[in-house]
Write an enzyme that holds these catalytic residues in place. Structure first.
Site, mmCIF file in Angstrom:
data_model
loop_
_atom_site.group_PDB
_atom_site.id
_atom_site.type_symbol
_atom_site.label_atom_id
_atom_site.label_comp_id
_atom_site.label_asym_id
_atom_site.label_seq_id
_atom_site.Cartn_x
_atom_site.Cartn_y
_atom_site.Cartn_z
ATOM 1 N N HIS A 1 -12.468 22.579 -31.537
ATOM 2 C CA HIS A 1 -13.029 23.273 -33.137
ATOM 3 C C HIS A 1 -14.524 23.401 -32.987
ATOM 4 C CE1 HIS A 1 -14.544 19.296 -32.183
ATOM 5 N NE2 HIS A 1 -15.972 19.854 -32.784
ATOM 6 N N HIS B 1 -3.017 20.491 -30.911
ATOM 7 C CA HIS B 1 -3.764 20.056 -30.434
ATOM 8 C C HIS B 1 -4.514 20.483 -28.930
ATOM 9 C CE1 HIS B 1 -6.611 16.091 -28.882
ATOM 10 N NE2 HIS B 1 -5.751 16.733 -27.674
ATOM 11 N N THR C 1 -17.764 15.356 -29.146
ATOM 12 C CA THR C 1 -17.515 13.997 -29.719
ATOM 13 C C THR C 1 -15.499 14.116 -30.733
ATOM 14 O OG1 THR C 1 -17.915 14.023 -32.264
ATOM 15 C CG2 THR C 1 -19.640 13.223 -30.988
ATOM 16 N N HIS D 1 -17.556 25.760 -35.440
ATOM 17 C CA HIS D 1 -18.365 25.378 -36.046
ATOM 18 C C HIS D 1 -18.589 26.455 -36.539
ATOM 19 C CE1 HIS D 1 -19.417 20.880 -35.347
ATOM 20 N NE2 HIS D 1 -19.460 20.948 -33.841
ATOM 21 N N GLY E 1 -22.507 17.932 -26.510
ATOM 22 C CA GLY E 1 -22.743 16.876 -27.753
ATOM 23 C C GLY E 1 -20.596 16.954 -28.275
ATOM 24 N N ASP F 1 -17.134 19.713 -42.774
ATOM 25 C CA ASP F 1 -17.035 19.105 -41.836
ATOM 26 C C ASP F 1 -18.181 17.949 -43.202
ATOM 27 O OD1 ASP F 1 -18.198 19.348 -38.677
ATOM 28 O OD2 ASP F 1 -19.668 17.301 -40.129
ATOM 29 N N HIS G 1 -10.695 17.477 -29.712
ATOM 30 C CA HIS G 1 -9.692 18.680 -30.032
ATOM 31 C C HIS G 1 -11.034 19.650 -30.895
ATOM 32 C CE1 HIS G 1 -6.114 19.185 -32.733
ATOM 33 N NE2 HIS G 1 -6.880 20.552 -32.901
ATOM 34 N N CYS H 1 -5.195 11.531 -32.226
ATOM 35 C CA CYS H 1 -6.746 12.342 -32.558
ATOM 36 C C CYS H 1 -6.753 12.639 -34.205
ATOM 37 C CB CYS H 1 -5.979 13.631 -31.884
ATOM 38 S SG CYS H 1 -6.860 14.766 -31.893
HETATM 39 P P1 AMP Z 1 -18.500 18.264 -32.808
HETATM 40 O O1 AMP Z 1 -19.588 17.063 -31.861
HETATM 41 O O2 AMP Z 1 -19.193 19.903 -31.763
HETATM 42 O O3 AMP Z 1 -17.300 17.636 -31.447
HETATM 43 O O4 AMP Z 1 -18.562 18.078 -33.400
HETATM 44 C C1 AMP Z 1 -17.234 16.835 -34.222
HETATM 45 C C2 AMP Z 1 -17.953 17.219 -36.121
HETATM 46 O O5 AMP Z 1 -16.747 17.009 -36.704
HETATM 47 C C3 AMP Z 1 -19.004 16.704 -36.177
HETATM 48 O O6 AMP Z 1 -19.939 16.945 -36.827
HETATM 49 C C4 AMP Z 1 -18.459 15.719 -37.209
HETATM 50 O O7 AMP Z 1 -19.439 15.778 -37.965
HETATM 51 C C5 AMP Z 1 -17.339 16.556 -37.725
HETATM 52 N N1 AMP Z 1 -16.027 14.657 -38.364
HETATM 53 C C6 AMP Z 1 -16.267 13.868 -37.779
HETATM 54 N N2 AMP Z 1 -15.377 12.819 -38.466
HETATM 55 C C7 AMP Z 1 -14.524 13.968 -39.349
HETATM 56 C C8 AMP Z 1 -14.020 13.945 -40.670
HETATM 57 N N3 AMP Z 1 -13.247 12.779 -40.748
HETATM 58 N N4 AMP Z 1 -13.596 15.196 -41.076
HETATM 59 C C9 AMP Z 1 -14.722 15.919 -41.287
HETATM 60 N N5 AMP Z 1 -15.340 16.715 -39.680
HETATM 61 C C10 AMP Z 1 -15.213 15.459 -39.456
HETATM 62 ZN ZN ZN Z 2 -5.609 17.144 -31.407
#
Ligand code: AMP
Ligand code: ZN
Length: 113
Positions: free
Chosen positions: A99, A45, A94, A101, A92, A29, A97, A3
């Site tokens: 998070h 996780h 992606t 925002h 949305g 981000d 895990h 992850c």
């Molecule tokens: P979500 O679409 O809500 O799952 O948000 C995932 C977020 O993770 C997106 O805003 C991505 O830009 C961010 N993201 C993906 N990879 C990384 C990374 N290596 N470091 C920091 N943020 C990331």
């Molecule tokens: Zn995780």
């Protein structure tokens, strides 16, 4: 450990960390959607909001309060900021895990797109 955010929390993948303790990590981000775009995640996780149990209530409270504290430190407390927790594909999500925002530094539309 595959992850992405577990690996960031463990320091295995470089990131721009803005806060870290035993339970919560916050980092910038990689693709910011506002002048401030911080992600606040649990160290442990948890894939989606659907996987939360009552034992996670305090942890989620810490995550939300940490997001508010970071926004406040950056001067966005009074003017406002946007917090988002996406859950699964239609929202949305992606990275699977949880998070939070935390976005600030511009105005945000409602309803969200
Ligand atoms: P979500 O679409 O809500 O799952 O948000 C995932 C977020 O993770 C997106 O805003 C991505 O830009 C961010 N993201 C993906 N990879 C990384 C990374 N290596 N470091 C920091 N943020 C990331
Ligand atoms: Zn995780």
């Amino acid at each position: 450990m595959s992850c992405l955010f577990c690996r960031i929390a463990a320091g295995e993948i470089p990131s721009s960390i803005v806060y870290k303790d035993d339970r919560v990590v916050a980092f910038n981000d990689i693709n910011p959607q506002a002048p401030m775009h911080v992600l606040v995640v649990p160290v442990r996780h948890i894939s989606t909001l659907n996987d939360l149990s009552t034992e996670d209530d305090a942890l989620m409270g810490e995550i939300v309060r940490r997001g508010a504290a970071i926004a406040g430190e950056r001067g966005y407390g009074e003017g406002g900021y946007r917090t988002v927790l996406n859950c699964n594909a239609d929202a949305g999500q992606t990275v699977f895990h949880i998070h939070l925002h935390v976005l600030g530094g511009r105005s945000f539309a409602w309803p969200p797109g």
